[in-house]
Write an enzyme that holds these catalytic residues in place. Structure first.
Site, PDB file in Angstrom:
ATOM      1  CG  ASP A   1      -1.927  -7.998 -12.827  1.00 40.01           C
ATOM      2  OD1 ASP A   1      -1.711  -7.178 -13.736  1.00 40.01           O
ATOM      3  OD2 ASP A   1      -2.845  -8.830 -12.878  1.00 40.01           O
TER       4      ASP A   1
ATOM      5  CG  ASP B   1      -0.358  -0.450   2.490  1.00 44.57           C
ATOM      6  OD1 ASP B   1       0.803  -0.905   2.491  1.00 44.57           O
ATOM      7  OD2 ASP B   1      -1.045  -0.359   3.528  1.00 44.57           O
TER       8      ASP B   1
END
Length: 355
Positions: A246, A222
């Site tokens: 990804d 994050d």
């Protein structure tokens, strides 16, 4: 040298055709063989990865891949959807290391959604593990929940898992890539929450002992997502798992101005690879002749460098791409106020002329 050309769906055939055009102009003796894959594979044989296509991919020295996917296949069972083709190729060919460079060309700083001073000179390499994680972990599927507050309800189950050897092999790839650049490696995980990530971090620390010349740092995913937008040039090589890679690689793509500029390489342990643009099949613009072919052309350059041992030819292609950008050629996704807006074929022709 045999190259399997798998155009796929949507804009895949259009952009792949331009890359093939460039390869054929290099004066090399390439044997290029085309085969259907994705939705095109399903239409041809009832499966997104036909046996003949897989056989060709295994026999080839390298694979040039377009893109797969179309909304019309969304109602098929998951095993028959176009996206299963790329997952199948990664699995069958053991393509475990994905290289996704994110470079902001000086001519395109104005196309980025960030301020020019934030992205000017940006050159990041994201190394993504491709064969493990939640994409391949078992058990998976739909079932009745056996426990918990919603016992008996329908639930989806996917399993995030990594073994130490899987993490170790991608770690070596990433450290070796960092040795050839600024000797700085950032490992991204979620070790404060996930046991899988704790194993990932512990293994990275262990492998780092073999690379004293590379500085290793760790970052939760994050925070990494935030820092990529805040101070992207603080990164050099980033290594992470399948799911996080990804997402972060697509975020990094937009720092450069357009995902239409980003190539990628997926390699096995012997550097045989599948080369494709980082973007998808974009069925909404398929057939309109407006897609940006530069990511696919740059993927062909990566193919020459990593799998076919043609570094000089790879340099030629990359220099040609830089030249057309300097000349002001732009597809719609990288349009700038002073740019010459061209279509897919015209951009490919401009690269040929620059060659």
């Amino acid at each position: 040298m045999k190259i399997a050309v798998l155009p796929g769906d949507g804009i895949g055939p259009e952009i792949t055709a331009e890359a093939v055009k460039v390869l054929n102009a290099l004066g090399e003796k390439f044997e290029l063989e085309e085969a259907p894959v994705g939705g095109a594979g399903y239409e041809a044989s009832g499966h997104p990865l036909p046996e003949a296509t897989l056989k060709l991919a295994k026999e080839a020295d390298a694979i040039l891949f377009g893109a797969v996917g179309d909304w019309k296949y969304d109602k098929l069972e998951r095993a028959l959807r176009p996206e299963q083709a790329i997952l199948g190729l990664r699995k069958h060919l053991q393509l475990f290391a994905n290289f996704r460079p994110a470079i902001c060309y000086p001519q395109l700083t104005g196309a980025s959604s960030l301020k020019a001073e934030i992205v000017s000179g940006l050159d990041i390499l994201i190394v993504r593990e491709l064969n493990g994680d939640i994409y391949f972990g078992v058990p998976r599927g739909l079932r009745k929940s056996p426990d918990g507050p919603f016992e008996g309800a329908q639930e989806g189950l996917d399993t995030m898992r990594y073994s130490e050897p899987e993490v170790r092999r991608i770690a070596h790839v990433a450290f070796q890539a960092a040795q050839k650049r600024q000797k700085k490696l950032t490992s991204v995980d979620k070790a404060n929450v996930l046991e899988t990530s704790q194993l990932w971090r512990d293994t990275m620390i262990n492998v780092a002992e073999e690379y004293a010349d590379v500085g290793l740092s760790h970052m939760y995913v994050d925070n990494a997502a935030m820092q990529l937008v805040k101070v992207p040039k603080a990164f050099d090589v980033v290594v992470t798992g399948n799911m996080f890679g990804d997402i972060l690689s697509d975020e990094a793509a937009m720092l450069t101005g357009s995902i239409g500029m980003l190539p990628s390489a997926s390699l096995d342990k012997a550097n045989k690879g599948l080369y494709e643009p980082s973007h998808g099949s974009a069925p909404d613009i398929a057939g309109k002749g407006i897609a940006n072919p530069l990511a696919t052309i740059l993927s062909a350059a990566m193919m020459l460098r990593y799998s076919l041992g043609k570094t000089e030819q790879a340099d030629r292609i990359e220099s040609a791409v830089k030249k057309v950008l300097e000349q002001g050629y732009r597809t719609g996704d990288i349009a700038t106020p002073d740019g010459k807006i061209v279509g897919t074929k015209e951009m490919g022709d401009a690269v040929l002329k620059a060659l």
